[in-house]
Design a protein around this motif. Sequence first.
Motif, PDB file in Angstrom:
ATOM      1  N   ALA A 288      50.022  12.170  35.778  1.00 35.56           N
ATOM      2  CA  ALA A 288      50.165  13.408  35.004  1.00 35.56           C
ATOM      3  C   ALA A 288      48.960  14.317  35.204  1.00 35.56           C
ATOM      4  N   ARG A 289      47.778  13.735  35.242  1.00 33.00           N
ATOM      5  CA  ARG A 289      46.556  14.529  35.443  1.00 33.00           C
ATOM      6  C   ARG A 289      46.544  15.172  36.818  1.00 33.00           C
ATOM      7  N   LEU A 290      46.864  14.400  37.837  1.00 26.83           N
ATOM      8  CA  LEU A 290      46.912  14.931  39.194  1.00 26.83           C
ATOM      9  C   LEU A 290      47.951  16.052  39.283  1.00 26.83           C
ATOM     10  N   ALA A 291      49.109  15.827  38.698  1.00 31.74           N
ATOM     11  CA  ALA A 291      50.168  16.844  38.720  1.00 31.74           C
ATOM     12  C   ALA A 291      49.757  18.087  37.940  1.00 31.74           C
ATOM     13  N   ALA A 292      49.066  17.911  36.825  1.00 33.90           N
ATOM     14  CA  ALA A 292      48.607  19.065  36.040  1.00 33.90           C
ATOM     15  C   ALA A 292      47.667  19.922  36.872  1.00 33.90           C
ATOM     16  N   VAL A 293      46.770  19.279  37.612  1.00 34.24           N
ATOM     17  CA  VAL A 293      45.855  20.029  38.480  1.00 34.24           C
ATOM     18  C   VAL A 293      46.644  20.766  39.559  1.00 34.24           C
ATOM     19  N   GLN A 294      47.631  20.104  40.156  1.00 35.88           N
ATOM     20  CA  GLN A 294      48.447  20.753  41.177  1.00 35.88           C
ATOM     21  C   GLN A 294      49.218  21.938  40.595  1.00 35.88           C
ATOM     22  N   ALA A 295      49.756  21.767  39.401  1.00 29.91           N
ATOM     23  CA  ALA A 295      50.514  22.838  38.753  1.00 29.91           C
ATOM     24  C   ALA A 295      49.606  24.012  38.410  1.00 29.91           C
ATOM     25  N   LEU A 296      48.437  23.736  37.863  1.00 25.60           N
ATOM     26  CA  LEU A 296      47.499  24.804  37.518  1.00 25.60           C
ATOM     27  C   LEU A 296      47.043  25.548  38.774  1.00 25.60           C
ATOM     28  N   TYR A 297      46.833  24.807  39.843  1.00 26.82           N
ATOM     29  CA  TYR A 297      46.475  25.419  41.125  1.00 26.82           C
ATOM     30  C   TYR A 297      47.589  26.364  41.579  1.00 26.82           C
ATOM     31  N   GLN A 298      48.824  25.872  41.537  1.00 21.36           N
ATOM     32  CA  GLN A 298      49.965  26.678  41.978  1.00 21.36           C
ATOM     33  C   GLN A 298      50.116  27.936  41.123  1.00 21.36           C
ATOM     34  N   MET A 299      49.880  27.804  39.833  1.00 21.83           N
ATOM     35  CA  MET A 299      49.958  28.962  38.943  1.00 21.83           C
ATOM     36  C   MET A 299      48.859  29.966  39.287  1.00 21.83           C
ATOM     37  N   ASP A 300      47.662  29.462  39.563  1.00 25.56           N
ATOM     38  CA  ASP A 300      46.505  30.305  39.866  1.00 25.56           C
ATOM     39  C   ASP A 300      46.696  31.039  41.193  1.00 25.56           C
ATOM     40  N   VAL A 301      47.110  30.321  42.229  1.00 22.71           N
ATOM     41  CA  VAL A 301      47.184  30.875  43.573  1.00 22.71           C
ATOM     42  C   VAL A 301      48.482  31.651  43.818  1.00 22.71           C
ATOM     43  N   ALA A 302      49.612  31.092  43.371  1.00 20.70           N
ATOM     44  CA  ALA A 302      50.904  31.712  43.654  1.00 20.70           C
ATOM     45  C   ALA A 302      51.465  32.507  42.479  1.00 20.70           C
ATOM     46  N   GLY A 303      50.851  32.376  41.316  1.00 18.28           N
ATOM     47  CA  GLY A 303      51.330  33.113  40.156  1.00 18.28           C
ATOM     48  C   GLY A 303      52.634  32.582  39.582  1.00 18.28           C
ATOM     49  N   THR A 304      52.935  31.309  39.825  1.00 16.56           N
ATOM     50  CA  THR A 304      54.164  30.714  39.299  1.00 16.56           C
ATOM     51  C   THR A 304      54.105  30.704  37.773  1.00 16.56           C
ATOM     52  N   PRO A 305      55.170  31.189  37.107  1.00 19.01           N
ATOM     53  CA  PRO A 305      55.170  31.213  35.637  1.00 19.01           C
ATOM     54  C   PRO A 305      55.108  29.807  35.023  1.00 19.01           C
ATOM     55  N   LEU A 306      54.530  29.732  33.830  1.00 20.07           N
ATOM     56  CA  LEU A 306      54.306  28.466  33.134  1.00 20.07           C
ATOM     57  C   LEU A 306      55.571  27.627  32.991  1.00 20.07           C
ATOM     58  N   ASP A 307      56.604  28.167  32.372  1.00 21.73           N
ATOM     59  CA  ASP A 307      57.810  27.362  32.141  1.00 21.73           C
ATOM     60  C   ASP A 307      58.441  26.905  33.449  1.00 21.73           C
ATOM     61  N   GLU A 308      58.390  27.761  34.458  1.00 17.75           N
ATOM     62  CA  GLU A 308      58.957  27.419  35.763  1.00 17.75           C
ATOM     63  C   GLU A 308      58.196  26.257  36.408  1.00 17.75           C
ATOM     64  N   ILE A 309      56.878  26.278  36.314  1.00 15.00           N
ATOM     65  CA  ILE A 309      56.088  25.214  36.945  1.00 15.00           C
ATOM     66  C   ILE A 309      56.279  23.887  36.219  1.00 15.00           C
ATOM     67  N   VAL A 310      56.323  23.905  34.900  1.00 14.70           N
ATOM     68  CA  VAL A 310      56.533  22.665  34.149  1.00 14.70           C
ATOM     69  C   VAL A 310      57.896  22.081  34.502  1.00 14.70           C
ATOM     70  N   GLU A 311      58.927  22.914  34.522  1.00 11.26           N
ATOM     71  CA  GLU A 311      60.269  22.431  34.856  1.00 11.26           C
ATOM     72  C   GLU A 311      60.325  21.902  36.281  1.00 11.26           C
ATOM     73  N   GLU A 312      59.692  22.596  37.213  1.00 13.50           N
ATOM     74  CA  GLU A 312      59.692  22.163  38.615  1.00 13.50           C
ATOM     75  C   GLU A 312      59.127  20.756  38.755  1.00 13.50           C
ATOM     76  N   PHE A 313      57.991  20.501  38.118  1.00 15.93           N
ATOM     77  CA  PHE A 313      57.377  19.179  38.232  1.00 15.93           C
ATOM     78  C   PHE A 313      58.220  18.121  37.535  1.00 15.93           C
ATOM     79  N   VAL A 314      58.647  18.395  36.324  1.00 14.36           N
ATOM     80  CA  VAL A 314      59.385  17.397  35.547  1.00 14.36           C
ATOM     81  C   VAL A 314      60.744  17.103  36.187  1.00 14.36           C
TER      82      VAL A 314
END
Length: 169
Positions: A22-48
């Motif tokens: 979960a920690r590794l994935a959270a870092v990957q998700a935060l990175y993707q949000m930072d670099v690509a601007g992926t919206p929060l709900d979209e990134i959480v759903e994508e990973f889950v």
Amino acid sequence: MSMSSAPSKPSAALDTSARSAARLAAVQALYQMDVAGTPLDEIVEEFVQHRFGQEIEGSVYAQADEAHFAEVVRGVVAEQHEIDNAVNGALAKGWTLVRLDATLRAILRAGTYEIRRCKNVPVKVAINEYVDVAHAFFEGDEPGVVNAVLDRLSAGLHKPGGARDGASS
């Protein structure tokens, strides 16, 4: 040993492994949000829905603690201004969060959120886990930076007895 003890739950090793994932994935998700601007709900759903426990391009994503993943990602977003100010204050003189690599920023943000807000996780465990995440991405000084910054932040957030400030409230 009593047979009427609490219901059995997954082994601590599985819990630990799922938390680490979960920690590794959270870092990957935060990175993707930072670099690509992926919206929060979209990134959480994508990973889950599409990453945890799945094989993608030859890589198998571990089954993660979905609740912990979502809590960290959503918490970092909700408290990002506060977290960034705290991290900036803990960085070496002359350094700011915006000068850091996006992956390192994501690690520091997630780690800061967890040591501040996840009262069910021992601070030393959180710090060690995020140092391990840093080792997964970097071979240089970055894991040491993660250790130093999170250690500084945890020292400022805790009373001498080790309890988090406000933990009794």
